[in-house]
Design a protein around this motif. Structure first.
Motif, PDB file in Angstrom:
ATOM      1  N   GLN A   7       0.699  -1.237   0.034  1.00 27.88           N
ATOM      2  CA  GLN A   7      -0.021  -0.100  -0.008  1.00 27.88           C
ATOM      3  C   GLN A   7       0.935   1.254   0.064  1.00 27.88           C
TER       4      GLN A   7
ATOM      5  N   GLY B 203     -11.437  -1.387  -4.606  1.00 30.39           N
ATOM      6  CA  GLY B 203     -10.452  -2.128  -3.695  1.00 30.39           C
ATOM      7  C   GLY B 203     -11.182  -2.746  -2.413  1.00 30.39           C
ATOM      8  N   GLN B 204     -11.924  -1.832  -1.721  1.00 26.51           N
ATOM      9  CA  GLN B 204     -12.379  -2.195  -0.354  1.00 26.51           C
ATOM     10  C   GLN B 204     -13.581  -3.476  -0.707  1.00 26.51           C
TER      11      GLN B 204
ATOM     12  N   SER C 108      -6.195  -6.258  -4.090  1.00 25.33           N
ATOM     13  CA  SER C 108      -7.092  -5.357  -3.817  1.00 25.33           C
ATOM     14  C   SER C 108      -6.568  -4.270  -2.922  1.00 25.33           C
ATOM     15  N   ARG C 109      -5.686  -4.658  -2.075  1.00 24.53           N
ATOM     16  CA  ARG C 109      -5.020  -3.486  -1.468  1.00 24.53           C
ATOM     17  C   ARG C 109      -4.148  -2.639  -2.229  1.00 24.53           C
TER      18      ARG C 109
ATOM     19  N   LEU D 275      -5.081  -1.941  -5.530  1.00 27.80           N
ATOM     20  CA  LEU D 275      -6.124  -0.934  -5.826  1.00 27.80           C
ATOM     21  C   LEU D 275      -6.458   0.046  -5.041  1.00 27.80           C
ATOM     22  N   LEU D 276      -6.805  -0.197  -3.654  1.00 24.85           N
ATOM     23  CA  LEU D 276      -7.087   0.551  -2.619  1.00 24.85           C
ATOM     24  C   LEU D 276      -6.055   1.859  -2.537  1.00 24.85           C
TER      25      LEU D 276
END
Length: 430
Positions: free
Chosen positions: A60, A94-95, A110-111, A113-114
Motif C-alpha cells: 500500500q 479495492g475495499q 485489492s489492497r 487498488l485501494l
C-alpha cells in the motif's frame, strides 16, 4: 469579477465544497487503516505468516508513494473533481474486492487498488483548499484536513474492530465500502474545482514536455525541496509505529496485553488530532515558527524514542514513558504537514498539485524504508527491538541535515516572492 490571481473568497460555500473533499479523504483513511484491526483475521482467512501480512502494508505504501508525483501532475492538468472521482472509484473497488477476497493474491491486488485510489485523495483536498480559501487560511485548512483523516483512523480502531468481531469479514468490509458509494455521489453532483472567476492558469503544452516542465519547475524551488524533507523527517516515526510495528513492540518487547497496547495506539491518534489544531493556529499566526516547530518535534521524537527503546536497567519501560512516547508520536503527523506550508508559497496555483505530490512522497518514502529496515533487523538480531528501532535515528539525521541545508535558501526565496507580489500589486494598471 476577480481575476485568476485574486485570493479566493472562502465563506460558507467554500466550506461545503471543501468538506466534500475532506469526506472523501476521511473514507480513504478508514479503508487504508482497516487492515490494522484485521491482521489476526487476515492471517487465518488467507493462511499466511507475519511476513506475508506485512506485505499488505508495504505494498500500500509503495503504491501510495509511487503515485504522488503522477497524481500531482494529473490534478494540475485535469482538475480536482476528476481525480477525486477516479480515486473514489478505485479505493471503493479495492475495499469491495478485499471484502470478497478468498485468496492471498486477490487480497493483495485489492489492497494495491485501494492504495492507488487513496493516493489521489490528499493532494486533491489540498488543491481544493487552496482554490477555495484565502492563502492565509492555508496552514489551518491543511491541518484540519489531516485531523479529519485521523478521525477516520479512530473510526477504524473504535468502530470497525467491533463490527468485525460481531459480523465477520465479508459483511464488515463490504458494508464499509458503501461509504465510498455515498461520497462518490457527493463528488459527482456537488463538488466544483474552484469558485467562479478564480480559474487557475493552465499549461497548454501536452505530453512529456508538460510533465517535465511541471516537475522541473516545482523541484527547482527550494521551498518544494525543503517541504519534502520536512515531510520525510517528521512523519515516518509515528506512521511506522501506528501502521505496523507499534503493536508488536508494545506486546512482545514491553509485555503489555493487546488491549492496553491498543489503547496506547489510540492515544497516538488522539494526540495527532489535538496537535494538528495547535500547530495550524501557530503557523497561521507566526510564519517564522514553521522550522522551529518542525525541528523541535523531531528532537522531541528522537528523545522520547530513545528513552522508551533504550530504557536503562532491568525490566520493561515504565508505562509513564510509553505514554509520553505515544503523545509525542502524535505530533509527527502535524509537523509533517508544515512541509506543505513551505511548498505552497513557492509555487503558483497551476503547479500546486505537482509540488504537493513531491512533498507528500517524502514521508511515505521514509516510512517504507523504515518498515523494511525494522523487519530485516528484527530477523537478523533475533527480535532485538533496540537494534531494529535504532534505524529511525539514521533517517532523522539525514532529514535534519537536508532541512538545515535548504532552510535559509527557501526562506530568502519566499521573501523575494512576497516583495515581488507587493510591487506588482502597486503597479497594476487600471
Amino acid at each position: 469579477m476577480p481575476g485568476p490571481s485574486a485570493d479566493p473568497p472562502g465563506g460558507a460555500r467554500a466550506l461545503w465544497v471543501w468538506g466534500i473533499g475532506v469526506a472523501v479523504y476521511f473514507i480513504a483513511i478508514t479503508y487504508r487503516t482497516s487492515l490494522g484491526v484485521a491482521g489476526i483475521d487476515a492471517t487465518h482467512r488467507f493462511d499466511i505468516n507475519a511476513s506475508a501480512l506485512s506485505t499488505f502494508s508495504l505494498l500500500q505504501l509503495l503504491v501510495y508513494a509511487g503515485m504522488q508525483i503522477p497524481v500531482g501532475l494529473l490534478v494540475d492538468r485535469w482538475g480536482t473533481k476528476r481525480i477525486l472521482l477516479l480515486g473514489v472509484v478505485l479505493f471503493t473497488a479495492g475495499q469491495f474486492g478485499f471484502a470478497l477476497s478468498g485468496s492471498y493474491a486477490m487480497a493483495l491486488g485489492s489492497r494495491a487498488l485501494l492504495g492507488c485510489g487513496d493516493a489521489m485523495t490528499f493532494i486533491s483536498v489540498l488543491r481544493l483548499g487552496s482554490r477555495w480559501f484565502p492563502a492565509r487560511r492555508g496552514p489551518m485548512i491543511a491541518q484540519v484536513a489531516a485531523l479529519m483523516g485521523m478521525a477516520g483512523n479512530l473510526v477504524t480502531t473504535l468502530v470497525l474492530a467491533r463490527v468485525l468481531d460481531t459480523f465477520g469479514w465479508t459483511p464488515t468490509f463490504a458494508g464499509s465500502a458503501l461509504g465510498g458509494l455515498a461520497v462518490l455521489l457527493l463528488v459527482v453532483f456537488c463538488l466544483k474545482d474552484h469558485p467562479e472567476g478564480h480559474e487557475p492558469q493552465r499549461e497548454t503544452r501536452a505530453g512529456r514536455g508538460y510533465v517535465r516542465s511541471q516537475i522541473t519547475a516545482a523541484w527547482r524551488e527550494p521551498g518544494t525541496r525543503l517541504g519534502m524533507w520536512v515531510h520525510f523527517t517528521s512523519q515516518f516515526p509515528g506512521m511506522v509505529f501506528l501502521l505496523l510495528w507499534g503493536m508488536p513492540f508494545l506486546v512482545e518487547a514491553q509485555g503489555l496485553g493487546r488491549g492496553t497496547a491498543g489503547e496506547l495506539l489510540t492515544l497516538v491518534v488522539v494526540s495527532n488530532m489535538a496537535c494538528g489544531l495547535v500547530y495550524g493556529q501557530i503557523i497561521a499566526r507566526h510564519r517564522a515558527a514553521r522550522a522551529p516547530l518542525v525541528l523541535g518535534t523531531v528532537l522531541a521524537t528522537a528523545l522520547a524514542w530513545a528513552a522508551a527503546v533504550f530504557w536503562p536497567g532491568p525490566g520493561h519501560t515504565p508505562m509513564a514513558m510509553l505514554v509520553v512516547l505515544c503523545v509525542v508520536l502524535g505530533a509527527c503527523g502535524p509537523a509533517s504537514m508544515v512541509g506543505f506550508d513551505f511548498s505552497r508559497p513557492a509555487n503558483p496555483p497551476e503547479r500546486q498539485g505537482t509540488a504537493s505530490g513531491i512533498v507528500n512522497m517524502g514521508g511515505f518514502t521514509a516510512s517504507m524504508t523504515t518498515l523494511l529496515a525494522v523487519g530485516v533487523l528484527l530477523d537478523l538480531t533475533g527480535d532485538n527491538y533496540r537494534v531494529a528501532f535504532a534505524s529511525v535515528f539514521v533517517l532523522q539525521a539525514l532529514g535534519v541535515t537536508q532541512i538545515a541545508r535548504l532552510r535559509g535558501r527557501a526562506v530568502r526565496r519566499e521573501r523575494e516572492r512576497v516583495v515581488a507580489s507587493r510591487v506588482e500589486a502597486v503597479h497594476v494598471p487600471v
